[in-house]
Design an enzyme around this catalytic site. Structure first.
Site, PDB file in Angstrom:
ATOM      1  N   HIS A  99      77.872 103.869  85.136  1.00  0.00           N
ATOM      2  CA  HIS A  99      78.496 103.015  84.122  1.00  0.00           C
ATOM      3  C   HIS A  99      79.504 103.830  83.323  1.00  0.00           C
ATOM      4  O   HIS A  99      79.327 105.025  83.109  1.00  0.00           O
ATOM      5  CB  HIS A  99      77.448 102.396  83.182  1.00  0.00           C
ATOM      6  CG  HIS A  99      76.501 103.383  82.601  1.00  0.00           C
ATOM      7  ND1 HIS A  99      75.422 103.879  83.297  1.00  0.00           N
ATOM      8  CD2 HIS A  99      76.472 103.990  81.390  1.00  0.00           C
ATOM      9  CE1 HIS A  99      74.769 104.741  82.538  1.00  0.00           C
ATOM     10  NE2 HIS A  99      75.390 104.829  81.380  1.00  0.00           N
ATOM     11  N   HIS A 101      81.315 103.961  79.701  1.00  0.00           N
ATOM     12  CA  HIS A 101      81.254 103.465  78.317  1.00  0.00           C
ATOM     13  C   HIS A 101      82.668 103.307  77.775  1.00  0.00           C
ATOM     14  O   HIS A 101      83.474 104.247  77.854  1.00  0.00           O
ATOM     15  CB  HIS A 101      80.571 104.486  77.399  1.00  0.00           C
ATOM     16  CG  HIS A 101      79.122 104.697  77.627  1.00  0.00           C
ATOM     17  ND1 HIS A 101      78.149 104.063  76.895  1.00  0.00           N
ATOM     18  CD2 HIS A 101      78.459 105.492  78.497  1.00  0.00           C
ATOM     19  CE1 HIS A 101      76.944 104.468  77.295  1.00  0.00           C
ATOM     20  NE2 HIS A 101      77.105 105.336  78.264  1.00  0.00           N
TER      21      HIS A 101
HETATM   22  P1  AMP Z   1      73.723 106.331  79.196  1.00  0.00           P
HETATM   23  O1  AMP Z   1      72.943 107.015  78.118  1.00  0.00           O
HETATM   24  O2  AMP Z   1      75.106 106.895  79.398  1.00  0.00           O
HETATM   25  O3  AMP Z   1      72.945 106.274  80.504  1.00  0.00           O
HETATM   26  O4  AMP Z   1      73.961 104.857  78.700  1.00  0.00           O
HETATM   27  C1  AMP Z   1      73.089 103.811  78.969  1.00  0.00           C
HETATM   28  C2  AMP Z   1      73.446 102.711  78.011  1.00  0.00           C
HETATM   29  O5  AMP Z   1      72.872 101.512  78.477  1.00  0.00           O
HETATM   30  C3  AMP Z   1      72.938 102.929  76.590  1.00  0.00           C
HETATM   31  O6  AMP Z   1      74.049 103.006  75.698  1.00  0.00           O
HETATM   32  C4  AMP Z   1      72.070 101.689  76.327  1.00  0.00           C
HETATM   33  O7  AMP Z   1      72.210 101.188  75.014  1.00  0.00           O
HETATM   34  C5  AMP Z   1      72.592 100.719  77.358  1.00  0.00           C
HETATM   35  N1  AMP Z   1      71.634  99.698  77.773  1.00  0.00           N
HETATM   36  C6  AMP Z   1      70.360  99.875  78.177  1.00  0.00           C
HETATM   37  N2  AMP Z   1      69.801  98.696  78.495  1.00  0.00           N
HETATM   38  C7  AMP Z   1      70.749  97.747  78.298  1.00  0.00           C
HETATM   39  C8  AMP Z   1      70.784  96.335  78.438  1.00  0.00           C
HETATM   40  N3  AMP Z   1      69.717  95.636  78.865  1.00  0.00           N
HETATM   41  N4  AMP Z   1      71.932  95.680  78.131  1.00  0.00           N
HETATM   42  C9  AMP Z   1      73.002  96.362  77.692  1.00  0.00           C
HETATM   43  N5  AMP Z   1      73.032  97.705  77.553  1.00  0.00           N
HETATM   44  C10 AMP Z   1      71.925  98.386  77.832  1.00  0.00           C
END
Ligand code: AMP
Ligand code: ZN
Length: 136
Positions: A99, A101
């Site tokens: 993903h 950001h």
């Molecule tokens: P990372 O730490 O780069 O792996 O980012 C993962 C991101 O996914 C975090 O910022 C979380 O807030 C986000 N996240 C986790 N679960 C969900 C969800 N169900 N819907 C939207 N964002 C999510």
């Protein structure tokens, strides 16, 4: 992939706040909103992270990023944006489906803190390391 929360979002099995979708990618609001409009852009195909992707799959993902980023900028009125991709736990990855950001920025004093600590340049070491990376 079973047990992947982003695959479940893509499959519509759990809800998300979608901002963009086509056959290759989905973009939705991050549940944590580090800044207002914080968006995640994900490939529809499951990859653990960018380090697992090839040129085609990563191109398809990144080709969509500028347009989606501009939509977020336009809708939020942000002044700038950090575009971040975390790979593996040590780099802050918590969800193991690639993903990107998109974090709109409104001031340098908001909830997103990124610090690059500067070091005195060691030019011979830089040359050596660059050579090692080039040969890898
Ligand atoms: P990372 O730490 O780069 O792996 O980012 C993962 C991101 O996914 C975090 O910022 C979380 O807030 C986000 N996240 C986790 N679960 C969900 C969800 N169900 N819907 C939207 N964002 C999510
Ligand atoms: Zn997945």
């Amino acid at each position: 992939m079973a047990d992947c929360i982003f695959c479940k979002i893509i499959a519509g099995e759990i809800p998300s706040s979608k901002v963009y979708e086509d056959d290759k990618v989905l973009a939705f609001l991050d549940i944590s909103q580090v800044t207002p409009g914080h968006t995640l852009v994900v490939p529809k195909e499951h990859f653990r992270n960018l380090l697992e992707m090839d040129a085609d799959s990563s191109s398809q993902l990144f080709a969509r990023v500028p347009d989606i980023a501009r939509k977020v900028m336009k809708a939020t009125g942000a002044l700038g944006m950090n575009i971040i991709n975390n790979n593996e736990e040590v780099a802050g990855q918590t969800v193991f489906h690639t993903h990107v950001h998109l974090a709109p920025r409104y001031s340098g004093d908001d909830d997103l803190q990124l610090t690059f600590t500067a070091h005195e340049p060691d030019f011979p070491a830089l040359v050596q390391l660059a050579e090692k990376i080039a040969q890898a």
